[in-house]
Design a protein around this motif. Structure first.
Motif, PDB file in Angstrom:
ATOM      1  N   ARG A 330      -9.731   7.981  -8.509  1.00 19.56           N
ATOM      2  CA  ARG A 330      -9.984   8.104  -9.944  1.00 19.56           C
ATOM      3  C   ARG A 330      -9.704   6.780 -10.667  1.00 19.56           C
ATOM      4  NH1 ARG A 330      -7.259  13.752 -11.121  1.00 19.56           N
ATOM      5  NH2 ARG A 330      -8.879  14.615  -9.780  1.00 19.56           N
ATOM      6  N   VAL A 331      -8.521   6.231 -10.394  1.00 19.22           N
ATOM      7  CA  VAL A 331      -8.148   4.982 -11.072  1.00 19.22           C
ATOM      8  C   VAL A 331      -9.033   3.834 -10.596  1.00 19.22           C
ATOM      9  CG1 VAL A 331      -6.312   3.270 -11.289  1.00 19.22           C
ATOM     10  CG2 VAL A 331      -5.811   5.698 -11.617  1.00 19.22           C
ATOM     11  N   VAL A 332      -9.294   3.803  -9.312  1.00 15.24           N
ATOM     12  CA  VAL A 332     -10.131   2.717  -8.780  1.00 15.24           C
ATOM     13  C   VAL A 332     -11.558   2.829  -9.329  1.00 15.24           C
ATOM     14  CG1 VAL A 332     -11.197   1.825  -6.665  1.00 15.24           C
ATOM     15  CG2 VAL A 332      -8.742   2.260  -6.743  1.00 15.24           C
ATOM     16  N   SER A 333     -12.056   4.056  -9.568  1.00  8.28           N
ATOM     17  CA  SER A 333     -13.410   4.174 -10.126  1.00  8.28           C
ATOM     18  C   SER A 333     -13.477   3.501 -11.502  1.00  8.28           C
ATOM     19  CB  SER A 333     -13.853   5.644 -10.213  1.00  8.28           C
ATOM     20  OG  SER A 333     -13.184   6.327 -11.255  1.00  8.28           O
ATOM     21  N   GLY A 334     -12.422   3.672 -12.296  1.00  9.29           N
ATOM     22  CA  GLY A 334     -12.383   3.000 -13.598  1.00  9.29           C
ATOM     23  C   GLY A 334     -12.400   1.490 -13.429  1.00  9.29           C
ATOM     24  N   ALA A 335     -11.623   1.011 -12.472  1.00  9.18           N
ATOM     25  CA  ALA A 335     -11.566  -0.436 -12.233  1.00  9.18           C
ATOM     26  C   ALA A 335     -12.920  -0.953 -11.738  1.00  9.18           C
ATOM     27  CB  ALA A 335     -10.465  -0.750 -11.216  1.00  9.18           C
ATOM     28  N   VAL A 336     -13.593  -0.165 -10.914  1.00  7.75           N
ATOM     29  CA  VAL A 336     -14.906  -0.577 -10.399  1.00  7.75           C
ATOM     30  C   VAL A 336     -15.919  -0.603 -11.541  1.00  7.75           C
ATOM     31  CG1 VAL A 336     -16.838   0.116  -8.900  1.00  7.75           C
ATOM     32  CG2 VAL A 336     -14.485   0.147  -8.026  1.00  7.75           C
ATOM     33  N   ASN A 337     -15.865   0.384 -12.429  1.00  9.82           N
ATOM     34  CA  ASN A 337     -16.767   0.361 -13.582  1.00  9.82           C
ATOM     35  C   ASN A 337     -16.499  -0.849 -14.476  1.00  9.82           C
ATOM     36  OD1 ASN A 337     -18.247   2.627 -12.909  1.00  9.82           O
ATOM     37  ND2 ASN A 337     -16.860   4.041 -13.957  1.00  9.82           N
ATOM     38  N   LEU A 338     -15.260  -1.253 -14.521  1.00 13.96           N
ATOM     39  CA  LEU A 338     -14.901  -2.380 -15.381  1.00 13.96           C
ATOM     40  C   LEU A 338     -15.244  -3.734 -14.769  1.00 13.96           C
ATOM     41  CD1 LEU A 338     -13.522  -2.758 -18.131  1.00 13.96           C
ATOM     42  CD2 LEU A 338     -11.363  -3.047 -16.916  1.00 13.96           C
ATOM     43  N   VAL A 339     -14.969  -3.930 -13.480  1.00 17.13           N
ATOM     44  CA  VAL A 339     -15.175  -5.271 -12.913  1.00 17.13           C
ATOM     45  C   VAL A 339     -16.245  -5.361 -11.818  1.00 17.13           C
ATOM     46  CG1 VAL A 339     -12.859  -6.061 -13.518  1.00 17.13           C
ATOM     47  CG2 VAL A 339     -13.254  -5.116 -11.256  1.00 17.13           C
ATOM     48  N   ASP A 340     -16.762  -4.232 -11.361  1.00 19.43           N
ATOM     49  CA  ASP A 340     -17.861  -4.228 -10.394  1.00 19.43           C
ATOM     50  C   ASP A 340     -17.628  -5.170  -9.211  1.00 19.43           C
ATOM     51  OD1 ASP A 340     -20.334  -3.779  -9.165  1.00 19.43           O
ATOM     52  OD2 ASP A 340     -21.440  -5.072 -10.544  1.00 19.43           O
ATOM     53  N   PRO A 341     -16.565  -4.918  -8.440  1.00 17.96           N
ATOM     54  CA  PRO A 341     -16.308  -5.788  -7.279  1.00 17.96           C
ATOM     55  C   PRO A 341     -17.202  -5.405  -6.097  1.00 17.96           C
ATOM     56  CG  PRO A 341     -14.669  -4.036  -7.350  1.00 17.96           C
ATOM     57  CD  PRO A 341     -15.588  -3.833  -8.557  1.00 17.96           C
ATOM     58  N   ASP A 342     -17.303  -6.307  -5.112  1.00 25.73           N
ATOM     59  CA  ASP A 342     -18.019  -5.977  -3.882  1.00 25.73           C
ATOM     60  C   ASP A 342     -17.306  -4.868  -3.120  1.00 25.73           C
ATOM     61  OD1 ASP A 342     -20.089  -8.032  -3.765  1.00 25.73           O
ATOM     62  OD2 ASP A 342     -18.451  -9.452  -3.514  1.00 25.73           O
ATOM     63  N   ALA A 343     -15.980  -4.945  -3.106  1.00 32.46           N
ATOM     64  CA  ALA A 343     -15.212  -4.035  -2.253  1.00 32.46           C
ATOM     65  C   ALA A 343     -13.852  -3.738  -2.859  1.00 32.46           C
ATOM     66  CB  ALA A 343     -15.024  -4.662  -0.867  1.00 32.46           C
ATOM     67  N   VAL A 344     -13.241  -2.672  -2.354  1.00 25.42           N
ATOM     68  CA  VAL A 344     -11.865  -2.330  -2.715  1.00 25.42           C
ATOM     69  C   VAL A 344     -11.082  -2.276  -1.410  1.00 25.42           C
ATOM     70  CG1 VAL A 344     -10.378  -0.561  -3.708  1.00 25.42           C
ATOM     71  CG2 VAL A 344     -12.624  -1.026  -4.735  1.00 25.42           C
ATOM     72  N   VAL A 345     -10.008  -3.046  -1.349  1.00 24.06           N
ATOM     73  CA  VAL A 345      -9.240  -3.165  -0.113  1.00 24.06           C
ATOM     74  C   VAL A 345      -7.875  -2.516  -0.311  1.00 24.06           C
ATOM     75  CG1 VAL A 345      -8.232  -4.805   1.526  1.00 24.06           C
ATOM     76  CG2 VAL A 345     -10.431  -5.325   0.443  1.00 24.06           C
ATOM     77  N   LEU A 346      -7.518  -1.622   0.608  1.00 25.78           N
ATOM     78  CA  LEU A 346      -6.217  -0.959   0.524  1.00 25.78           C
ATOM     79  C   LEU A 346      -5.282  -1.517   1.597  1.00 25.78           C
ATOM     80  CD1 LEU A 346      -7.217   2.809  -0.038  1.00 25.78           C
ATOM     81  CD2 LEU A 346      -6.769   1.045  -1.736  1.00 25.78           C
ATOM     82  N   GLY A 347      -4.138  -2.016   1.155  1.00 29.06           N
ATOM     83  CA  GLY A 347      -3.183  -2.610   2.085  1.00 29.06           C
ATOM     84  C   GLY A 347      -1.818  -1.937   2.006  1.00 29.06           C
ATOM     85  N   GLY A 348      -0.828  -2.592   2.593  1.00 30.53           N
ATOM     86  CA  GLY A 348       0.527  -2.033   2.610  1.00 30.53           C
ATOM     87  C   GLY A 348       0.538  -0.721   3.383  1.00 30.53           C
ATOM     88  N   ILE A 349       1.240   0.281   2.854  1.00 31.65           N
ATOM     89  CA  ILE A 349       1.340   1.550   3.581  1.00 31.65           C
ATOM     90  C   ILE A 349      -0.005   2.274   3.640  1.00 31.65           C
ATOM     91  CG2 ILE A 349       3.763   1.833   2.914  1.00 31.65           C
ATOM     92  CD1 ILE A 349       2.812   4.223   1.120  1.00 31.65           C
ATOM     93  N   TYR A 350      -0.936   1.907   2.759  1.00 31.43           N
ATOM     94  CA  TYR A 350      -2.232   2.601   2.745  1.00 31.43           C
ATOM     95  C   TYR A 350      -3.048   2.336   4.008  1.00 31.43           C
ATOM     96  CZ  TYR A 350      -1.270   3.314  -2.242  1.00 31.43           C
ATOM     97  OH  TYR A 350      -0.702   3.664  -3.430  1.00 31.43           O
ATOM     98  N   ARG A 351      -2.820   1.169   4.603  1.00 32.12           N
ATOM     99  CA  ARG A 351      -3.581   0.777   5.786  1.00 32.12           C
ATOM    100  C   ARG A 351      -3.580   1.864   6.859  1.00 32.12           C
ATOM    101  NH1 ARG A 351      -4.736  -3.305   9.119  1.00 32.12           N
ATOM    102  NH2 ARG A 351      -2.970  -2.907  10.491  1.00 32.12           N
ATOM    103  N   GLY A 352      -2.371   2.305   7.224  1.00 34.05           N
ATOM    104  CA  GLY A 352      -2.257   3.294   8.287  1.00 34.05           C
ATOM    105  C   GLY A 352      -2.620   4.698   7.834  1.00 34.05           C
ATOM    106  N   LEU A 353      -2.674   4.895   6.515  1.00 31.93           N
ATOM    107  CA  LEU A 353      -2.915   6.238   5.982  1.00 31.93           C
ATOM    108  C   LEU A 353      -4.377   6.448   5.575  1.00 31.93           C
ATOM    109  CD1 LEU A 353       0.351   6.425   3.809  1.00 31.93           C
ATOM    110  CD2 LEU A 353      -0.028   7.512   6.040  1.00 31.93           C
ATOM    111  N   MET A 354      -5.211   5.456   5.865  1.00 31.05           N
ATOM    112  CA  MET A 354      -6.618   5.516   5.459  1.00 31.05           C
ATOM    113  C   MET A 354      -7.352   6.792   5.906  1.00 31.05           C
ATOM    114  SD  MET A 354      -7.584   3.111   3.415  1.00 31.05           S
ATOM    115  CE  MET A 354      -9.301   2.560   3.513  1.00 31.05           C
ATOM    116  N   PRO A 355      -7.126   7.293   7.123  1.00 31.26           N
ATOM    117  CA  PRO A 355      -7.876   8.485   7.544  1.00 31.26           C
ATOM    118  C   PRO A 355      -7.715   9.654   6.580  1.00 31.26           C
ATOM    119  CG  PRO A 355      -6.694   7.525   9.412  1.00 31.26           C
ATOM    120  CD  PRO A 355      -6.244   6.780   8.194  1.00 31.26           C
TER     121      PRO A 355
END
Lengths: 415, 415
Positions: A330-355
């Protein structure tokens, strides 16, 4: 890896042009793929200068110790065989110092971007006063510099990676460290200088830790053509950074990227930042472990346990991750609408929790990105690589300065 | 106004350097304050080139019709009296064409940035097919070009300002116009060319309307030192744009700035974008008028009525504005945490409604901006100036191209 050029700006006189071209040539050799080898003819074609001009620039760069000849010769597409050039494995380098909640990690990166020395100490930085933490980091840095010297590397500056709002060398606030208005850069520089009498003082810069992790991801991760991305790192809180066209967006006061404090629910739980219902109250490590019913386990161990339970199909763990994923989406969708990046990268603890995080996040994004250019599994949401390391990013930031203007960092005579 | 320099990039050879310096000198004269007058010595000091070099560059710019001497002479701080230079009032210019829901506005801007010709027609563009709307705009543009010619202005290109997602010359979607995948740039260019047989075809660019309004605000508004800002424009929907360090942030696909579609309430009302609970469902003109109990009144009249009622203390109107202000503040606080701009500028219908919108928005911002660098009435939240006009922004965008490389736009011989 493409280079990050600084504009030449007003007054393009001859000296400026030559310095600019020295930088171009040095970068061209460095960027010549994994092999790190290039010929003068190849460089000339790449930067659009004459072969003669490039030869003269290469000579100066070799004299100053930035380039070496590998000894190998090979014939290119045109002309007589060329001698392969590569960037020096010795000489100017960068020192990166990451001070985080429960560790300090220091590394030295050479001109090619390779990590050459690394020292990491796990310790709890929350208990000690800021001065002590920084003095401790300086001791680790001093030992790392000794190791670098043995490899004939000469770090020309240091950059601190700090988990908080960093501005003009000071930490405005780093709630998880308990720091407020700490002149970190100065304290570190003084402590390091005191440990190394007789050495010239090392210039020190400082930057938010997520910003530097994002730069490391850009420079050393597997992002391919991606030049603009939003980076989120799951930690005790949620850190973030924005890279636009290969450049870090620092913001007017240096505080850009704080996506962890975008509001999800205006009446939600109080956040340590003073607001309510910030993203990190839903998707930060503490909130995530609590929702999963994992209390008490220290940071790293708790996340390992969360992943174990999710893998075993534990309902509460899976639901906690799905909820966090939706909030992230939800929050990232707002950020994508605002800045239109190529990609969104999740790091830190999110890396292993991606599935578990990615599917609900992708679903929110698909429904809410206004351009319609988001599809589930479309590859715009991705896990960070292991290269997303703030210490290496910090060291590489120093190296960027050298690449931008090698003349300024040529070996001082008599050293 | 500071200039927007493009980096010189690879290969700084002599010709490139001279073209770069011609641009520097032209901009320096143009930027010499309100008077638009400068001496060669003043320019030399400003751009850091020698007096001799500047004289040669000025001569070329005068020969090509970019600069004129005003006839006035005055003595500066040093040396003999100089003849005042100014940018030409004739010659290369830009054409801007704004196509909006209920009007088309066309203008011509000269090298100094001054609007010289303006034609606006109020009409309902929702009823007609896209081809017809664009043909209509082309007719207005052709008449505007005739007027420009009478003033000896020579528009070298046109830019379209369009209320929707614009990419590579096409409108991906403009829901309020009912457009989907309309190749607007090509349709407009063809229609204009058909109206002007015997003339060379005018190159046409296109851009989102809020983006161009934001650039107009940057170039002609009263932003002072502000170089990074978030721009929101209240219309039927809520448009937005981000300017970072004096440059428009377009995003990876050209769709950045869509703050109107940042989600406020994930379960809120359906939005015409396909998502739910977007900001424009709470702070767009339609939502605002409905909340205030003003139904049926067409756009402009409804807003005038809303302002009248608020001024008279009508409770429902005041409450509707307070609610919209809080929503704006909430979403903008997230954007400020993410990109840390100098300022947030509210335009469109928000301009006149600031007395009611700003206090609740400021309160939300003060509580939620994590840096702590937001205070009520601290000046970071501001109304747009009347200069925030997309047609002028579009025309000025064309002029920027001329200023970037005047040689490319020198008067063709024989015309």
């Amino acid at each position: 890896m493409k280079s990050i050029l600084t504009p030449l700006g007003p007054k393009a006189d001859k000296d400026t042009v030559r310095r600019h071209n020295l930088s171009l040539v040095l970068r061209a050799v460095r960027d010549e793929g994994e092999s790190g080898e290039a010929t003068r003819a190849g460089v000339a074609a790449r930067v659009g200068l004459t072969r003669a001009a490039v030869s003269s620039l290469v000579e100066q760069l070799m004299d100053s110790g930035f380039l070496t000849e590998s000894g190998k010769t090979f014939s290119g597409q045109a002309g007589r065989p060329g001698t392969a050039l590569k960037v020096a494995r010795t000489g100017p380098a960068g020192l990166g110092v990451e001070i985080n909640i429960d560790y300090v990690s220091v590394c030295v990166v050479d001109l090619a971007g390779t990590g050459r020395v690394r020292q990491t100490e796990h310790l709890d930085n929350r208990g000690a006063p800021a001065e002590e933490v920084l003095a401790r980091a300086a001791r680790i840095a001093a030992r790392t510099l000794d190791s670098a010297r043995e490899q004939e590397l000469r770090p020309v500056g240091a950059a601190l990676a700090l988990p908080g709002l960093v501005s003009a060398g000071s930490v405005r606030q780093a709630p998880n460290l308990g720091w407020n208005e700490v002149p970190a850069q100065e304290l570190f520089a003084d402590a390091l200088a005191a440990l190394r009498p007789g050495h010239r003082a090392l210039p020190v810069a400082s930057e938010n830790e997520a910003n530097l992790a994002a730069l490391a991801e850009l420079w050393f991760g597997g992002l391919g053509d991606v030049r603009s991305f939003l980076y989120l790192t799951g930690e005790i809180g949620v850190g973030g950074a924005l890279v636009i066209d290969g450049e870090l967006l620092r913001g007017a006061h240096g505080f850009a990227g704080e996506i962890g404090h975008v509001v999800v629910d205006p009446d939600g739980p109080e956040c340590r930042c003073g607001s309510r219902g910030c993203l990190e109250q839903y998707a930060g490590q503490t909130a995530l472990l609590r929702a999963a019913g994992i209390e008490g386990a220290g940071g790293g161990a708790g996340v390992v346990e969360l992943e174990r339970r999710a893998r075993a199909g534990d309902e509460r763990a899976v639901a906690a991750l799905a909820g966090a994923g939706r909030m992230l989406g939800r929050v990232v969708s707002g950020a994508v609408n605002l800045v239109d990046p190529d990609a969104v990268v999740l790091g830190g603890i999110y890396r292993g929790l991606m599935p578990w995080l990615a599917p609900p996040a992708d679903e929110e994004l698909t429904g809410r990105v206004v351009s319609g250019l988001w599809s589930p599994g479309g590859g715009r949401l991705r896990a960070s690589s292991v290269a997303g390391d703030a210490a290496r990013g910090a060291a590489a930031l120093v190296v960027q300065d050298v690449l931008d203007d090698p003349v300024a960092y040529a070996e001082p005579s008599g050293v």
